[in-house]
Design a protein around this motif. Sequence first.
Motif, PDB file in Angstrom:
ATOM      1  N   ARG A  71     -49.516   2.658 -27.547  1.00 50.66           N
ATOM      2  CA  ARG A  71     -49.028   4.001 -27.814  1.00 50.66           C
ATOM      3  C   ARG A  71     -49.935   4.654 -28.859  1.00 50.66           C
ATOM      4  O   ARG A  71     -50.632   3.971 -29.604  1.00 50.66           O
ATOM      5  CB  ARG A  71     -47.585   3.960 -28.322  1.00 50.66           C
ATOM      6  N   GLN A  75     -47.206   8.519 -32.104  1.00 49.48           N
ATOM      7  CA  GLN A  75     -45.949   8.005 -31.552  1.00 49.48           C
ATOM      8  C   GLN A  75     -45.415   6.835 -32.382  1.00 49.48           C
ATOM      9  O   GLN A  75     -44.212   6.733 -32.634  1.00 49.48           O
ATOM     10  CB  GLN A  75     -46.165   7.560 -30.108  1.00 49.48           C
ATOM     11  N   ARG A  79     -41.912   6.598 -34.751  1.00 56.65           N
ATOM     12  CA  ARG A  79     -40.880   5.577 -34.513  1.00 56.65           C
ATOM     13  C   ARG A  79     -40.713   4.636 -35.699  1.00 56.65           C
ATOM     14  O   ARG A  79     -39.592   4.284 -36.068  1.00 56.65           O
ATOM     15  CB  ARG A  79     -41.254   4.764 -33.254  1.00 56.65           C
TER      16      ARG A  79
END
Length: 603
Positions: A71, A75, A79
């Motif tokens: 990713r 991203q 997270r």
Amino acid sequence: MPLTARKPLAALLTATVAGAAAAAVAPAAATATAAAVPNVDVLLELRHERGLHRFVRAVSDPTSPRYRQHRSIEQLVARYGASKADRRAATRWLAGQGLEASTGVDGTFLTVHTDAATAAELFPAPAGARAKVTTDAGATRAAAVPAALDGVVTGATVLDTAPVYRGAATTRQAPAEQLQLPTKHGSLRTRTGTPAGCAAATGTSPGMPFAAFTPNQYLEAYGHADLHRRGLTGKGVRMALIEIDGFDPQDIATFAACFDKRVPPIHAHAVGMKKLLPPGDETTLDLEVIVAAAPGLEAIDVYEGGASAADLLQTLRGALADPKTRPDVISMSLGQCEATMFDATQQAKAMNMLLALAAGSGITTVASAGDQGSTACSADHGNSAIPVVNVNFPASSPYVTGVGGTNLTLDAKNRIVDEITWNDSPAIFAGTGGGLSLVNDRPWWQRGDGLRPGANSGIARVVPDVAALADLIPGYAIYCTAAGACTSKDAPAGGWTSVGGTSAAAPLTGAAFALMDEAARRKGQGDLGLVNPLIYRLGQAKSPVYTDVTSGNNDLGAMIPAAAYGGSPAGCCPASKGYDPVTGWGSIKVDAFNDAALAAGRR
């Protein structure tokens, strides 16, 4: 993956480091204290999600259904990083104290530059902290989190601004006439095989009294040349170098012209400085090795910064910051003796956070294991060490491929006849780094069958993972005119010279992974990313992708002066069949490893 500083050993080791340093360096350097350094950096860890390492494992494990499904860094930060609210709360409180906090792409660690008195007032030592012992790398200490930041900041460390990182490019430290080759002095050897290139580089010169290996030799020996013949030169792949010195573009151009190599676009970036650093042998060596091994790269970005702990964190942040120039492979030919990091646990955690983000986004990172054998703590400006068995960070990071050093004997077709551990004692204090980490725990991929019991057993990360050519003689032929680093009485303007060190082994290995990224993309596969799980899986399966190095050791203890508590073996580490904490699994057969990586990507 948790980081633990083994406290009883930490206290003993730090005291030993301090005592040995006092005997090995000038008294003024040995007695320096934090008070003598007016400015410090405070590193603050913000509260954040702890699951990043689980994600990295899932996308790096060749047996995982999510293998190489990386990713973007953005991203991952969204997270697993700190919340925007926590970042705002911390920076506002610091601003209220007159302090400006800087962060980076990770958004999880804040760095504050201030004076020692302010740091002592706002970030005092925590209750019950042990007395500070100063080492040759400067003073660092744990710090208490201010009550106003409880629940937002989870840890703090005050870092001295003194340089702690050093490069691993090594030149010979003994006159040629004193070295009786080929076999009298450790792993030193005369050049074998068949060199190619311009006459000035293939022979000897005042700056290169021993003929050095040329690119065609080490590229053929390790298999880079075989991938070149398949049309793999690094097209579409971007590499980044993290450096603490600079380079002269004309030196790189002269090297490339001699060996008929294309020079990829090279972009230099000053991080935390107003101008680029003066040229040195370190960056020059790194660039020339990469130009030889991966001439088709889309670009090489050179990030130049300071050598303090906070500086390196900012430089690495700089390399990851811009998605448009974000690298696919990072090479770092520098290191810090881990014994100086016990009072700076946030430093290792911050670096590991950045390196984990890189791994999770598909970036492969390599780092040199060091050039002072199993005793990685410098004394006497790097010409000796202190007798503490130790390894270098960031090569010891669980998110980095640590690269050790060897020497080669080649046949007329430049194929490997013999490969031995780099250890130039008793002639020169130089040899490959390797051993057990004192800062990082054993990662999940470094367990199971094939890891020799004994010296590398237990719970600690072991370094290195693989190895490549690093010996000073023959060394690598490079062209360098950097004042001081590459000039001498015999060669006042510099020019062709021979340089060794794991500084060369790391970018050579990193360039191999860049070629493999190109191969993977041709097959529609993801980039290699954190390659260590694949390295160990192939080693434990006894896959024929390595040249196993079974002779020699990296113990330089007998060369450490008795006045610095040396004069006897340090006790680490011998090479052996299979994995060992000297050369890892051995050197990579680049063509065979590439094929194995493609097979793993298909699964």
